[in-house]
Design a protein around this motif. Structure first.
Motif, short mmCIF file in Angstrom:
data_model
loop_
_atom_site.label_atom_id
_atom_site.label_comp_id
_atom_site.label_asym_id
_atom_site.label_seq_id
_atom_site.Cartn_x
_atom_site.Cartn_y
_atom_site.Cartn_z
N VAL A 128 0.84 -1.20 0.00
CA VAL A 128 0.00 0.00 0.00
C VAL A 128 0.88 1.25 0.00
O VAL A 128 0.58 2.23 -0.71
CB VAL A 128 -0.97 -0.02 1.21
N LEU A 129 1.96 1.23 0.77
CA LEU A 129 2.87 2.39 0.83
C LEU A 129 3.48 2.68 -0.54
O LEU A 129 3.63 3.85 -0.91
CB LEU A 129 3.96 2.16 1.87
N ALA A 170 -1.59 9.75 4.62
CA ALA A 170 -2.00 8.35 4.45
C ALA A 170 -0.78 7.42 4.54
O ALA A 170 -0.87 6.32 5.10
CB ALA A 170 -2.72 8.16 3.12
N GLY A 171 0.35 7.85 4.00
CA GLY A 171 1.57 7.06 4.10
C GLY A 171 2.03 6.91 5.53
O GLY A 171 2.48 5.83 5.94
N LEU A 218 0.08 6.95 8.16
CA LEU A 218 -0.87 6.02 8.78
C LEU A 218 -0.55 4.58 8.36
O LEU A 218 -0.66 3.65 9.17
CB LEU A 218 -2.30 6.38 8.40
N CYS A 219 -0.15 4.40 7.13
CA CYS A 219 0.24 3.08 6.63
C CYS A 219 1.46 2.56 7.40
O CYS A 219 1.52 1.39 7.78
CB CYS A 219 0.52 3.18 5.14
N LEU A 220 2.42 3.44 7.63
CA LEU A 220 3.61 3.05 8.39
C LEU A 220 3.26 2.72 9.84
O LEU A 220 3.83 1.79 10.43
CB LEU A 220 4.67 4.14 8.32
N MET A 221 2.32 3.46 10.42
CA MET A 221 1.88 3.15 11.78
C MET A 221 1.20 1.78 11.83
O MET A 221 1.36 1.03 12.80
CB MET A 221 0.95 4.25 12.30
N ILE A 240 11.68 9.20 9.60
CA ILE A 240 12.22 9.96 8.46
C ILE A 240 11.08 10.61 7.68
O ILE A 240 11.15 11.79 7.30
CB ILE A 240 13.07 9.06 7.56
N ALA A 241 10.00 9.87 7.44
CA ALA A 241 8.85 10.41 6.70
C ALA A 241 8.16 11.52 7.49
O ALA A 241 7.72 12.52 6.91
CB ALA A 241 7.86 9.31 6.36
#
Length: 169
Positions: A52-53, A74-75, A77-80, A156-157
């Motif tokens: 998804v990322l 959204a990225g 949240l995807c990493l979380m 980093i993001a």
């Protein structure tokens, strides 16, 4: 001398998302196909946020800046989600809680014939989710390494998104 920091572009952040996802999936592909490590069901769950990322990264790189802010969020949240799945799986490996995936449990069969027992068996044997894999003799499982990688990518993001948000362009 204090030099002003250059703002991070949404294209760079999108590219970072794509690269981070590709590295994560490349490592698990290497471990599965070259090191012959069998993934469990939770391992397969942990791959989904990275796919998804990558998609979010492509969209972030292509969108205009004012809309890309939402995909950057959204990225994150995807990493979380990836971090949460790693914590869940590490807890299963350390036997803090049982796996929520039914594929991780051994099938139970009560009564019946041998034919019924064989029909109740899974189509392919699964690796137990509470059996960690260790790489190169490190005392940290692949799940924990993946979680640490997700935390590093998230930090980093997050820094990049804060720097992106401060710029006026």
């Amino acid at each position: 001398m204090n030099r002003p920091r250059r703002p991070v572009s949404t294209t760079a952040l999108g590219g970072f998302y794509v690269l981070a996802g590709a590295v994560a999936l490349g490592v698990v592909w290497f471990a599965e196909h070259w090191l012959k490590l069998a993934p469990c069901e939770l391992c397969l769950w942990e791959r989904r946020p990275w796919w998804v990322l990558i998609g979010i990264g492509v969209v972030t790189a292509l969108l205009p800046r004012r809309y890309a802010r939402y995909t950057v969020l959204a990225g994150l949240l995807c990493l979380m989600t990836s971090i949460g799945l790693a914590v869940l799986h590490a807890g299963v490996e350390h036997k803090f809680w049982p796996s929520p995936a039914p594929e991780c449990r051994a099938p139970s069969f009560h009564g019946g014939s041998f034919k019924d027992w064989m029909a109740a068996m899974p189509t392919r044997p699964n690796k137990p989710c509470d059996s960690p894999d260790y790489l190169f003799g490190l005392p940290v499982s692949m799940t924990e390494l993946g979680g640490l990688y997700a935390v590093a990518v998230f930090v980093i993001a997050l820094i990049g998104s804060v720097r992106m948000g401060r710029s006026r362009r």
